[in-house]
Motif scaffolding. Structure first.
Motif, mmCIF file in Angstrom:
data_model
loop_
_atom_site.group_PDB
_atom_site.id
_atom_site.type_symbol
_atom_site.label_atom_id
_atom_site.label_comp_id
_atom_site.label_asym_id
_atom_site.label_seq_id
_atom_site.Cartn_x
_atom_site.Cartn_y
_atom_site.Cartn_z
ATOM 1 N N SER A 1 0.865 -1.198 0.000
ATOM 2 C CA SER A 1 0.000 0.000 0.000
ATOM 3 C C SER A 1 0.896 1.241 0.000
ATOM 4 C CB SER A 1 -0.911 -0.002 1.231
ATOM 5 O OG SER A 1 -1.734 -1.132 1.260
ATOM 6 N N THR B 1 -0.876 -6.416 2.036
ATOM 7 C CA THR B 1 -2.083 -6.264 1.230
ATOM 8 C C THR B 1 -1.779 -6.684 -0.201
ATOM 9 O OG1 THR B 1 -2.965 -4.475 2.592
ATOM 10 C CG2 THR B 1 -3.775 -4.622 0.329
ATOM 11 N N SER C 1 -3.382 -6.938 -4.072
ATOM 12 C CA SER C 1 -4.438 -6.363 -4.914
ATOM 13 C C SER C 1 -4.669 -7.214 -6.146
ATOM 14 C CB SER C 1 -4.055 -4.937 -5.338
ATOM 15 O OG SER C 1 -3.816 -4.119 -4.210
ATOM 16 N N ARG D 1 -8.887 -5.531 -3.072
ATOM 17 C CA ARG D 1 -7.716 -5.647 -2.201
ATOM 18 C C ARG D 1 -8.008 -6.665 -1.109
ATOM 19 N NH1 ARG D 1 -4.972 -0.711 0.185
ATOM 20 N NH2 ARG D 1 -6.895 -0.586 1.404
#
Length: 477
Positions: free
Chosen positions: A149, A234, A236, A242
């Motif tokens: 992120s 995270t 995606s 996400r």
């Protein structure tokens, strides 16, 4: 004289009726067309193809709709330019990699069947491979996912025979060349090391605790390995999709044949795979020809297509990574191949069975089954000029003088009476650029058989995890 003439007429009539009856009783051989010229053209193109020259993967759309995720899927050759100057050497390299992978899959199964625990595998300093072959080997297909992120996009190896996700990380003690910049944890606000007591750490086959941090190692059958810190990040999948807190390896020491990819996405059945962590009810992929520069998609939660040929999907009580499929037999030219009943069954101990794997190229069959399938194919191809065997292939043909040929159809049969016809290029593949083609199956002395990606190419393979089914759909790429 008249009686003699009548007898002759009667015999002629009888012969005609007999021949007509035989024709009705003997079913016609089913065939399919192999486009020799087209596939040989692809062998030339893949040798000269340079990904950076056309930048085919830039600005590709990623799709997200409700809980359905879809990301691009590419063949290895379209992401990383081969260093081979002739197609046969490329094929031999692929087959060598493939054999290493198969050995590693069988080794992992052997460990599971004999109850070898992760605590019995010494982690040592986590800087070199522990046991060559304790895991799965290099992959042939790459997908594009975002990590961190803000998310940055990376090419990752797709692997249904592996559970651990990982990515090369800064600082690198030793990192191989990849197409994208190496992931820098300091640039992500969601990077978080996992503790040694966490479920994620204790789920690893090989791990040690150092300074309160969980360190991991994964070794592959070809000698490749990755070592580093186990973290959550995270991931995606698409512009809007996400998944937070995905456990993955941040590899600081990585070596081997993953060149081009930034890491690996594990799609196996274990608890640490991406599919398990995102609680996907299903996933599917379509594999383009390995010599193609095109792409398809890897989809999650997309369901089973209505026209899919459906087979049972099973799990082993000994090893949860592998996807076992209910293969019962084959036919060649429309005629069943005779094999022992239950030859592909998995027994109560977890021995035997058939797994489907996107990282293995050539389908491996128990020797008895392979011999029966090959002999049935050879019997119906006596009109084709033969060639010498190549590497693990013992049945090859010289098609250099042909632009296309008719070959007997090969079909897989599954539980419930379902069957799937393979396209010609799913079992007759070029091994050089001059017209030598080989029957793309191989025998194995292992009790476990493997359906590889050559037989899967051009077909959408859908894993319905919620209902323990796998579907095969043609023309859904």
């Amino acid at each position: 004289m008249a009686s003699s003439s009548s007898s002759i007429h009667f015999l002629l009539l009888f012969c005609l009726l007999f021949i007509s009856t035989l024709a009705r009783l003997s079913p016609a051989t089913t065939t399919t067309t192999l486009d020799v010229a087209s596939s040989l053209q692809r062998t030339q193109h893949i040798l000269s193809f340079h990904p950076q020259s056309v930048q085919p993967f830039q600005n590709q759309p990623l799709f997200f709709n409700s809980s359905v995720f879809s990301v691009p899927l590419h063949s290895r050759g379209s992401v990383h330019k081969t260093h081979h100057t002739d197609y046969k050497s490329l094929v031999l390299s692929r087959l060598q990699r493939d054999s290493a992978r198969v050995d590693s899959l069988n080794t992992r199964l052997l460990f599971a069947l004999n109850g070898v625990k992760k605590s019995e595998i010494q982690a040592e300093a986590l800087s070199t491979p522990i046991i060559s072959g304790t895991s799965q080997g290099s992959g042939e297909y790459f997908t594009r996912v975002g990590v961190g992120s803000p998310a940055k996009q990376y090419y990752m190896v797709l692997d249904t025979g592996s559970d651990i996700n990982w990515i090369q990380c800064e600082p690198c003690a030793d990192c191989y060349q990849q197409s994208d910049p190496i992931f820098n944890p300091s640039g992500s606000s969601t990077y978080s090391p996992v503790s040694c007591e966490s479920r994620q750490c204790t789920s690893l086959d090989v791990s040690v605790c150092r300074g309160g941090k969980c360190l991991y190692q994964v070794s592959y059958g070809d000698g490749s390995y990755t070592v580093g810190e186990f973290v959550t990040e995270t991931v995606s999948l698409g512009n809007s999709g996400r998944i937070k807190g995905v456990a993955l390896g941040c590899g600081h020491d990585n070596e081997g044949l993953f060149v081009g990819a930034a890491g690996l996405v594990g799609l196996g059945g274990g608890s640490m795979s991406l599919t398990s962590q995102m609680k996907a009810t299903s996933f599917s992929y379509c594999l383009v020809d390995r010599d193609s520069t095109g792409s398809s998609t890897l989809d999650f939660n997309s369901g089973l297509p209505a026209d899919a040929v459906v087979a049972p999907l099973m799990k082993s009580g000994k090893i949860d990574t592998f996807y076992y499929i209910g293969l019962t037999g084959f036919s060649v030219g429309g005629q069943p191949v005779k094999i022992s009943p239950g030859l592909f069954d998995m027994d109560d101990s977890g021995d035997g069975g058939v797994i489907i794997d996107c990282g293995t190229a050539i389908t491996r069959l128990q020797t008895q089954a392979y011999n029966a399938l090959r002999d049935a194919f050879v019997k119906l191809t006596t009109d084709l000029p033969t060639a010498s065997g190549v590497a693990l292939f013992d049945t090859c043909y010289d098609l250099s003088s042909r632009s296309s040929v008719k070959i007997p159809t090969v079909s897989f049969h599954f539980g419930g009476g379902k069957s799937m016809d393979l396209a010609a290029n799913n079992y007759m593949i070029p091994v050089d650029s001059s017209g030598t083609y080989c029957f793309a199956f191989a025998p194995t002395t292992s009790s476990m058989s493997i359906i590889g990606n050559v037989q899967q190419q051009g077909t959408r393979v859908s894993f319905d995890l919620a209902n323990s089914r796998v579907g095969f759909s043609s023309h859904k790429c």
